[in-house]
Design a protein around this motif. Structure first.
Motif, mmCIF file in Angstrom:
data_model
loop_
_atom_site.group_PDB
_atom_site.id
_atom_site.type_symbol
_atom_site.label_atom_id
_atom_site.label_comp_id
_atom_site.label_asym_id
_atom_site.label_seq_id
_atom_site.Cartn_x
_atom_site.Cartn_y
_atom_site.Cartn_z
ATOM 1 N N GLU A 57 105.248 21.913 28.531
ATOM 2 C CA GLU A 57 106.273 21.243 27.718
ATOM 3 C C GLU A 57 106.941 22.218 26.762
ATOM 4 O OE1 GLU A 57 104.380 17.927 25.847
ATOM 5 O OE2 GLU A 57 103.772 17.017 27.762
ATOM 6 N N ALA A 61 110.897 22.646 26.390
ATOM 7 C CA ALA A 61 111.556 22.528 25.081
ATOM 8 C C ALA A 61 112.374 23.762 24.762
ATOM 9 C CB ALA A 61 110.503 22.291 23.999
ATOM 10 N N SER A 63 113.689 25.832 26.943
ATOM 11 C CA SER A 63 114.867 25.875 27.834
ATOM 12 C C SER A 63 115.951 24.915 27.365
ATOM 13 C CB SER A 63 114.444 25.539 29.269
ATOM 14 O OG SER A 63 114.052 24.176 29.376
ATOM 15 N N GLN A 64 115.548 23.878 26.657
ATOM 16 C CA GLN A 64 116.501 22.893 26.124
ATOM 17 C C GLN A 64 116.907 23.237 24.688
ATOM 18 O OE1 GLN A 64 114.363 19.215 26.586
ATOM 19 N NE2 GLN A 64 114.847 19.027 28.790
ATOM 20 N N ARG A 65 116.483 24.428 24.216
ATOM 21 C CA ARG A 65 116.785 24.913 22.856
ATOM 22 C C ARG A 65 116.308 23.932 21.779
ATOM 23 N NH1 ARG A 65 120.055 29.259 23.263
ATOM 24 N NH2 ARG A 65 121.218 29.545 25.227
ATOM 25 N N ASN A 66 115.177 23.247 22.075
ATOM 26 C CA ASN A 66 114.600 22.321 21.094
ATOM 27 C C ASN A 66 113.446 23.051 20.399
ATOM 28 O OD1 ASN A 66 113.445 20.243 19.652
ATOM 29 N ND2 ASN A 66 113.626 18.726 21.295
ATOM 30 N N SER A 67 113.834 23.924 19.463
ATOM 31 C CA SER A 67 112.835 24.773 18.808
ATOM 32 C C SER A 67 111.846 23.966 17.975
ATOM 33 C CB SER A 67 113.526 25.819 17.930
ATOM 34 O OG SER A 67 114.331 25.181 16.956
ATOM 35 N N GLU A 68 112.298 22.883 17.375
ATOM 36 C CA GLU A 68 111.406 22.072 16.546
ATOM 37 C C GLU A 68 110.268 21.491 17.387
ATOM 38 O OE1 GLU A 68 111.493 18.100 13.687
ATOM 39 O OE2 GLU A 68 113.362 18.964 14.408
ATOM 40 N N LEU A 69 110.608 20.944 18.557
ATOM 41 C CA LEU A 69 109.592 20.399 19.437
ATOM 42 C C LEU A 69 108.682 21.502 19.972
ATOM 43 C CD1 LEU A 69 108.316 18.102 21.041
ATOM 44 C CD2 LEU A 69 110.097 18.415 22.802
ATOM 45 N N ALA A 70 109.274 22.650 20.293
ATOM 46 C CA ALA A 70 108.500 23.770 20.814
ATOM 47 C C ALA A 70 107.444 24.218 19.800
ATOM 48 C CB ALA A 70 109.415 24.934 21.178
ATOM 49 N N GLU A 71 107.849 24.319 18.532
ATOM 50 C CA GLU A 71 106.895 24.744 17.501
ATOM 51 C C GLU A 71 105.788 23.714 17.314
ATOM 52 O OE1 GLU A 71 106.695 27.682 16.000
ATOM 53 O OE2 GLU A 71 108.348 28.234 17.366
ATOM 54 N N LYS A 72 106.171 22.446 17.400
ATOM 55 C CA LYS A 72 105.180 21.377 17.276
ATOM 56 C C LYS A 72 104.152 21.452 18.407
ATOM 57 C CE LYS A 72 104.803 16.335 16.946
ATOM 58 N NZ LYS A 72 105.550 15.052 16.947
#
Length: 427
Positions: A57, A61, A63-72
């Motif tokens: 995941e 995240a 690849s979708q530039r969703n850094s907040e979710l990636a860090e979580k």
């Protein structure tokens, strides 16, 4: 060792078998330990699955530039990685607790084994020969041996302490002759393969045949962590440890003539006179490795092989079927052969022949492959004395005693005695 799967499916049968042996019920506690093990394993597997899923995941995240979710997600993975060592240790502890509990449970007796508390409930299976009839008085072996001048307990005590014997001269030769006679008989007439094996073994070998962990106090341990064998059963049976055998090559039959070493921890005050119960003694051991279908018949065969030694020596004996309360830890059924000792006016055990089913095979992870069957099965093992040499020496001394105190050498031993036909007093 018993199979936890079998225990889960046969809870009542296990407790009934333990009751026959005079032991407390254990099925519920074992199943509880297995439930804990399963829960811990499932917990660890869930953590591993979530870690792997979260790692995937993170890539999505990013690849979708969703850094907040990636860090979580990264924080979640880090937390899982931090807690996994503790969970892995919890799994190891749960597995070890179950295995330790299983390793201390005795084997399940066969249905035809008589139920009883101790040796008084054993059953006579057969009686062979007759007690000797003399005009002279019977004597115990230590009286005979000391009078002849060939048996010295005082020097043995000076050398090693109690429960040791020094034999010299003609008695030492007679003892050696008995051992050679036994090993020759079993190899040339009974089809056993002679083995010369170590007298010291690792703890894993003792575990495989059931001496550890329950009976450690009965063993002698070296300074580097090895154990002196209490019987060659340990080495002969463990020859197949971790092996996968082909069914068509079974049975394997092994024999060895070795010293045996026992601390006799539970025998304080018993048989302190003479050489009946020693810390060190010679024994000719018999071991068979079979498949599941052959082990019961092999038990009868092995017992007959041991009996043949006494028959050839012309000694009166009886064979007993041990009751559930008197059987050894790993046995499913045991025959004790008891030789007649005129000096004691009683029978004494000289051989114990046991069939163990797959109890030891499971502990050793020794298996066999059935032709055209992908599944492997645990081997069945059997062991017996063929015979205890020291006790056989005692029997010969007491049964072949002459009025003048000499001992006639049995005919079967004459080829091993260098022309000596009678044991007479030392000059």
């Amino acid at each position: 060792m018993l199979d936890i799967k079998w225990i889960r499916e046969n809870e009542g049968a296990l407790d009934a078998a333990l009751k026959k042996r005079g032991a407390e019920p254990m099925a519920a506690s074992l199943i509880a330990l297995d439930d804990t093990r399963r829960a811990v394993i499932q917990k660890l597997q869930d953590m591993q699955s979530r870690r792997n899923a979260a790692s995937k995941e993170i890539g999505i995240a990013l690849s979708q530039r969703n850094s907040e979710l990636a860090e979580k997600l990264k924080a979640e993975v880090a937390t899982i990685k931090e807690t996994m060592p503790a969970a892995e240790q919890e799994e190891r502890d749960a597995v070890a607790a179950l295995e330790d509990a299983l390793s201390r449970i005795p084997n399940i007796p066969f249905d035809d084994v008589p139920v009883g508390k101790d040796e008084h409930d054993n059953v006579v299976t057969r009686v062979v020969g007759e007690k000797p009839t003399w005009t002279h008085a019977a004597k115990e072996h230590y009286e005979i041996g000391e009078a002849l001048g060939y048996m010295d307990f005082e020097r043995a005590t000076k050398l090693s302490g109690s429960r040791f014997t020094v034999l010299t001269g003609q008695l030492a030769r007679l003892e050696r002759a008995l051992g050679q006679f036994m090993i020759d008989m079993h190899t040339t007439e009974h089809g056993y393969t002679e083995v010369s094996s170590p007298l010291m073994v690792k703890g894993t070998a003792m575990f495989g045949t059931g001496q550890l962990p329950k009976f450690e106090e009965d063993l002698f341990k070296t300074t580097d962590g090895r154990y002196l064998i209490p019987t060659a059963e340990v080495t002969l049976t463990n020859l197949v440890a971790e092996d996968v055998l082909e069914q068509e090559k079974l049975p394997l039959r092994f024999t060895a003539l070795t010293p045996s070493f026992r601390s006799e921890a539970g025998s304080a005050g018993r048989d302190t006179r003479g050489m009946l119960r020693q810390h060190q003694f010679w024994k000719c051991e018999l071991v068979s490795i079979t498949d599941a279908e052959s082990s019961v018949a092999e038990h009868e065969r092995m017992t007959e092989c041991a009996e043949n030694v006494l028959k050839r020596l012309g000694l009166h004996f009886r064979t007993m079927t041990l009751c559930t309360g008197d059987m050894g830890f790993g046995a499913r059924k045991t025959y004790d052969i008891e030789v007649w000792l005129p000096g004691q006016d009683t029978y004494r055990e000289i051989s114990s022949c046991s069939v163990c089913g797959d109890f030891q095979g499971r502990r050793m992870n020794a298996r066999y492959r059935v032709k055209d069957d992908k599944n492997l099965k645990f081997v069945h093992t059997l062991n017996g004395s063929g015979l205890a040499v020291g006790r056989c020496l005692i029997a010969v001394m007491e049964n072949y005693l002459n009025e003048d105190g000499s001992i006639t050498v049995p005919d079967a031993l004459l080829p091993y005695m260098g022309g000596l036909t009678k044991i007479e007093r030392a000059a």
